[in-house]
Design an enzyme around this catalytic site. Sequence first.
Site, PDB file in Angstrom:
ATOM      1  N   SER A 183      15.687  18.072 -23.292  1.00 31.34           N
ATOM      2  CA  SER A 183      16.216  16.871 -23.496  1.00 31.34           C
ATOM      3  C   SER A 183      17.622  17.132 -22.700  1.00 31.34           C
ATOM      4  CB  SER A 183      16.533  15.696 -24.682  1.00 31.34           C
ATOM      5  OG  SER A 183      17.347  15.201 -24.153  1.00 31.34           O
ATOM      6  N   ASP A 279       9.097   7.638 -20.624  1.00 30.33           N
ATOM      7  CA  ASP A 279      10.452   7.680 -21.244  1.00 30.33           C
ATOM      8  C   ASP A 279      11.135   7.243 -20.036  1.00 30.33           C
ATOM      9  OD1 ASP A 279      12.523   9.644 -21.531  1.00 30.33           O
ATOM     10  OD2 ASP A 279      11.616  11.200 -22.093  1.00 30.33           O
ATOM     11  N   HIS A 309      10.197  10.292 -25.185  1.00 31.45           N
ATOM     12  CA  HIS A 309      10.824  11.502 -25.211  1.00 31.45           C
ATOM     13  C   HIS A 309      11.174  11.479 -26.950  1.00 31.45           C
ATOM     14  CE1 HIS A 309      15.024  12.559 -23.410  1.00 31.45           C
ATOM     15  NE2 HIS A 309      14.561  13.064 -25.097  1.00 31.45           N
TER      16      HIS A 309
END
Length: 344
Positions: A183, A279, A309
């Site tokens: 991320s 995601d 995610h």
Amino acid sequence: MMSLQHDSLPYLDDPAFTLPTGAPAPVDPQIAEFMRLMAKDAAQYPRRDTLPIEEGRANAEKVRLPWAQGGPQMARTVNTEVATRHGKVRVRIHYPAERRLPGAFMYIHGGGFVLFSIDTHDRVMREYAERAGIVVIGIDYTRAPEAKFPQPLEECVDVLRWIAAQARELSIDADQLFVGGDSAGANLSMGTALTLRDEGQGGLIKGIVLNYGGFSSNLFRNSVVRYGAGDYGLSLHMMIWFRGLHIRHGKDFFDPRVDIMRADLRQLPPVWMVVTECDPLHDDSIELERLLKAAGVDVSAKVYRGTVHSFLEAVSISDAAVQAFEDTASWLHGERVAHGAHSA
């Protein structure tokens, strides 16, 4: 009143929705259970953006704690501090029982630049250490809003340089240093590699691991519409909150160290990308893969079907997460990883 000339404004990608933007893909049943349990624990607390930052972070640590426990046991774990241009930051060094790679993998945790830590991602790091047989070094960079761009990035760059300089003391091979993260940590990993390349030290990094990263300031993507309503963990609402806390000036949204799509991607080390299907950041990864290939970078990417995610944290119950860790370990060893989709 001063008028702005269009040519003086930073270039902004045109919105590129395909209508319809598409129905969401089915979620892997094991990942669905991970989402259910995570949502159940999170529901005990108010929404994080409504709380003081420290309280929101503390709640996030509690929700993540069960998923950070268990897993591989290390031969040795060292917690220390590293001096950077912005002050000291905490690092954690995991030494696996069996070393099959002499180098090290610096891991940069996610959390939108605002949340999470080397504690929430401790199992993720230990999984890499055990499965690849490599020393893993996690960094607790200073988070936003206390530290805004470029401070967290500069701390990561400084720690990578420290690892290279202290390789002998750390019992690692400085010629085999990898950097990666998930991320926001994937964004910082790319920023670290770009910074070192531009400063003539690109050779310090042997490879980059990118787990479901955010690489663009363009939120007008099909996957954002398809998966960003909050049903799949990460929401567009939280993405905007994270970005607003991380960025100090509007112009920084267009800095190529933040909006990686704007960077000159040539002469980067090999890249491995773990791409989540369900995601809002899915399309960022697909576009970055395309741009890396166009720039001549050795890039491999794999879409893990039905994943969301943060799915690597579900490794205790998810076959897809186990596969992604094994695939990354294989890539770190220089093995080719089968492209395409994984279905648990």
